[in-house]
Design an enzyme around this catalytic site. Structure first.
Site, mmCIF file in Angstrom:
data_model
loop_
_atom_site.group_PDB
_atom_site.id
_atom_site.type_symbol
_atom_site.label_atom_id
_atom_site.label_comp_id
_atom_site.label_asym_id
_atom_site.label_seq_id
_atom_site.Cartn_x
_atom_site.Cartn_y
_atom_site.Cartn_z
ATOM 1 N N CYS A 116 0.821 -1.224 0.000
ATOM 2 C CA CYS A 116 0.000 0.000 0.000
ATOM 3 C C CYS A 116 0.850 1.268 0.000
ATOM 4 O O CYS A 116 0.314 2.364 -0.162
ATOM 5 C CB CYS A 116 -0.953 -0.003 1.189
ATOM 6 N N HIS A 257 -3.330 7.032 2.106
ATOM 7 C CA HIS A 257 -3.773 5.710 1.678
ATOM 8 C C HIS A 257 -5.101 5.419 2.368
ATOM 9 O O HIS A 257 -5.235 5.570 3.589
ATOM 10 C CB HIS A 257 -2.715 4.680 2.045
ATOM 11 N N ASN A 287 -10.203 -0.331 0.573
ATOM 12 C CA ASN A 287 -8.747 -0.217 0.501
ATOM 13 C C ASN A 287 -8.274 -0.844 -0.820
ATOM 14 O O ASN A 287 -8.320 -2.065 -0.977
ATOM 15 C CB ASN A 287 -8.155 -0.945 1.720
HETATM 16 O O1 UT7 Z 1 -3.492 -1.146 3.815
HETATM 17 C C1 UT7 Z 1 -3.028 -1.113 5.147
HETATM 18 C C2 UT7 Z 1 -3.450 -2.306 5.830
HETATM 19 N N1 UT7 Z 1 -4.582 -2.372 6.640
HETATM 20 C C3 UT7 Z 1 -5.009 -1.524 7.571
HETATM 21 O O2 UT7 Z 1 -4.650 -0.389 7.650
HETATM 22 C C4 UT7 Z 1 -5.981 -2.081 8.552
HETATM 23 C C5 UT7 Z 1 -5.732 -1.589 9.950
HETATM 24 N N2 UT7 Z 1 -6.653 -2.136 10.895
HETATM 25 C C6 UT7 Z 1 -7.968 -1.831 10.924
HETATM 26 O O3 UT7 Z 1 -8.433 -1.073 10.094
HETATM 27 C C7 UT7 Z 1 -8.825 -2.413 12.017
HETATM 28 O O4 UT7 Z 1 -8.016 -3.038 12.957
HETATM 29 C C8 UT7 Z 1 -9.906 -3.410 11.488
HETATM 30 C C9 UT7 Z 1 -10.975 -2.669 10.731
HETATM 31 C C10 UT7 Z 1 -9.273 -4.463 10.620
HETATM 32 C C11 UT7 Z 1 -10.567 -4.111 12.668
HETATM 33 O O5 UT7 Z 1 -11.175 -3.155 13.537
HETATM 34 P P1 UT7 Z 1 -10.952 -3.243 15.117
HETATM 35 O O6 UT7 Z 1 -11.747 -2.158 15.711
HETATM 36 O O7 UT7 Z 1 -9.460 -3.207 15.349
HETATM 37 O O8 UT7 Z 1 -11.581 -4.620 15.477
HETATM 38 P P2 UT7 Z 1 -10.883 -5.894 16.158
HETATM 39 O O9 UT7 Z 1 -9.949 -6.548 15.221
HETATM 40 O O10 UT7 Z 1 -10.382 -5.482 17.501
HETATM 41 O O11 UT7 Z 1 -12.114 -6.815 16.381
HETATM 42 C C12 UT7 Z 1 -13.154 -6.505 17.314
HETATM 43 C C13 UT7 Z 1 -14.218 -7.552 17.230
HETATM 44 C C14 UT7 Z 1 -13.671 -8.976 17.305
HETATM 45 O O12 UT7 Z 1 -14.607 -9.763 17.991
HETATM 46 P P3 UT7 Z 1 -14.356 -10.135 19.543
HETATM 47 O O13 UT7 Z 1 -13.064 -10.879 19.587
HETATM 48 O O14 UT7 Z 1 -14.312 -8.830 20.261
HETATM 49 O O15 UT7 Z 1 -15.560 -10.957 19.861
HETATM 50 C C15 UT7 Z 1 -13.645 -9.422 15.864
HETATM 51 O O16 UT7 Z 1 -13.751 -10.804 15.711
HETATM 52 O O17 UT7 Z 1 -14.877 -7.456 15.980
HETATM 53 C C16 UT7 Z 1 -14.871 -8.720 15.327
HETATM 54 N N3 UT7 Z 1 -14.831 -8.521 13.899
HETATM 55 C C17 UT7 Z 1 -15.947 -8.363 13.185
HETATM 56 N N4 UT7 Z 1 -17.244 -8.361 13.507
HETATM 57 C C18 UT7 Z 1 -18.142 -8.155 12.523
HETATM 58 C C19 UT7 Z 1 -13.746 -8.441 13.090
HETATM 59 N N5 UT7 Z 1 -14.140 -8.238 11.814
HETATM 60 C C20 UT7 Z 1 -15.491 -8.186 11.851
HETATM 61 C C21 UT7 Z 1 -16.478 -8.001 10.855
HETATM 62 N N6 UT7 Z 1 -17.774 -7.987 11.241
HETATM 63 N N7 UT7 Z 1 -16.157 -7.814 9.557
#
Ligand code: UT7
Length: 332
Positions: A116, A257, A287
């Site tokens: 990215c 990005h 993205n």
């Molecule tokens: O190009 C550069 C690369 N990528 C990035 O810049 C991504 C950077 N990271 C992010 O944007 C965020 O970390 C995400 C959007 C990927 C995730 O958001 P988050 O607020 O950090 O969520 P999390 O990973 O802490 O997950 C929270 C909860 C989890 O459930 P539990 O363990 O609390 O029960 C996940 O399993 O949300 C759950 N979860 C979802 N729930 C519904 C993760 N993905 C999803 C989903 N729908 N799609």
């Protein structure tokens, strides 16, 4: 001319997006997620996906044609084509296919992989050739088809990505419009975001084994990448602004990005750049990796927001881990 050699101007921009739209409601039929979760946590509503018959090279060529038309440059006058991508049609590279399809017979062409951050790294690479006087007319394309490598059963990653291509023309120019840049890498955090080679042993003759080529789908530690982005992106923009001898209040547009709206907001907040100056089109495209900066730049120019002379602070970040920033003025 600046002290180092030729000045640089970004004289054209163009983009291309696939037709097919996949919205959050489609995704909620595929994995346990909801439109509400995706929009609140990422800002994404929908993304475009390249269909099975489509190629990255075609999409990239379409973006390139538009950028060259805006610059008023004919393909035969191109000296160099850099394709920033992690998802080439061919692992040997796709830049030469684009060179052929454009009829850019005098250009040398190669791929550059920095995930990215690829577009910003490509901009800095192109600048070296122009500054030293080796080349005058460079086409830089950022294009990715991450949908080919997404695990569509992993809700943590499949909701994030989309496909697209964007291109800019960079030309030698009397006035230097590329004002500063800084690019960085940290391989210690490589495991946070991977599209890893999956080595499967094959014995080709008794006692001689090789591995058979195959790649695993994208894996990501979202929290770690999020933390990294929010910390490192403001730092690298500050550094690039320092080289440009500018301060954040002189920035007209923050062009990041497009990974997550929360990252965009947090970076802008840390830099004290008001949200009206932050360009975003994440809700429509998700993205798109190396394509995201030229996609949103093109939109800003087409909508008449970005005007000649405006100061743009661009920043890419992602797998590697890699991150970087380029500060430039739009136009000749
Ligand atoms: O190009 C550069 C690369 N990528 C990035 O810049 C991504 C950077 N990271 C992010 O944007 C965020 O970390 C995400 C959007 C990927 C995730 O958001 P988050 O607020 O950090 O969520 P999390 O990973 O802490 O997950 C929270 C909860 C989890 O459930 P539990 O363990 O609390 O029960 C996940 O399993 O949300 C759950 N979860 C979802 N729930 C519904 C993760 N993905 C999803 C989903 N729908 N799609």
């Amino acid at each position: 001319m600046n002290q180092l050699g030729a000045g640089i101007a970004i004289t054209g921009v163009g983009s291309a997006k696939p037709e097919t739209v996949l919205d959050n409601h489609h995704l909620s039929q595929m994995v346990e997620t909801s439109d509400e979760w995706i929009q609140t946590r990422t800002g994404i509503r929908q993304r475009r996906l390249l269909d099975a018959q489509g190629s990255l090279s075609e999409m990239a060529s379409a973006a390139a044609h538009k950028a060259m038309a805006m610059a008023g440059l004919s393909p035969v006058n191109l000296d160099l084509i850099i394709l920033a991508t992690s998802t080439a049609d061919d692992l040997f590279g796709s830049a030469c296919q684009i060179q052929a399809s454009l009829g850019a017979s005098n250009a040398v062409a190669f791929d550059l992989t920095a995930a990215c951050s690829g577009f910003v790294f490509g901009m800095v690479t192109a600048a070296q050739f122009i500054r030293t006087g080796v080349y005058r007319n460079v086409l830089l394309i950022g294009a990715d088809v991450l949908s080919r490598w997404v695990d569509w059963s992993d809700r943590c990653t499949c909701v994030l990505f989309g496909d697209g291509a964007g291109a800019v023309v960079m030309q030698a120019n009397q006035q230097d419009r590329l004002l500063g840049f800084e690019i960085r890498s940290d391989g210690n955090q490589n495991g946070s975001l991977k599209l890893a080679y999956d080595a499967r042993t094959q014995e080709i003759v008794k006692g001689v084994t090789v591995s058979r080529g195959c790649y695993q789908p994208i894996t990501m530690n979202g929290k770690e990448v999020y933390r990294f982005a929010v910390q490192k992106v403001p730092e690298v923009i500050d550094k690039a602004l320092f080289w440009a001898n500018l301060t954040t209040d002189q920035v007209d547009w923050l062009v990041l990005h497009q990974a997550n709206q929360r990252i965009l907001d947090a970076v802008a907040q840390r830099l004290k750049i008001p949200s009206e100056k932050v360009l975003t089109n994440l809700s429509n495209y998700g993205n798109t990796s190396a394509a995201s900066i030229p996609l949103v730049l093109d939109e800003g120019v087409q909508q008449g927001k970005i005007k000649p002379g405006d100061i743009i602070a661009a920043s890419g970040f992602g797998a590697g881990l890699t991150w970087g920033s380029a500060i430039f003025q739009w136009g000749r």
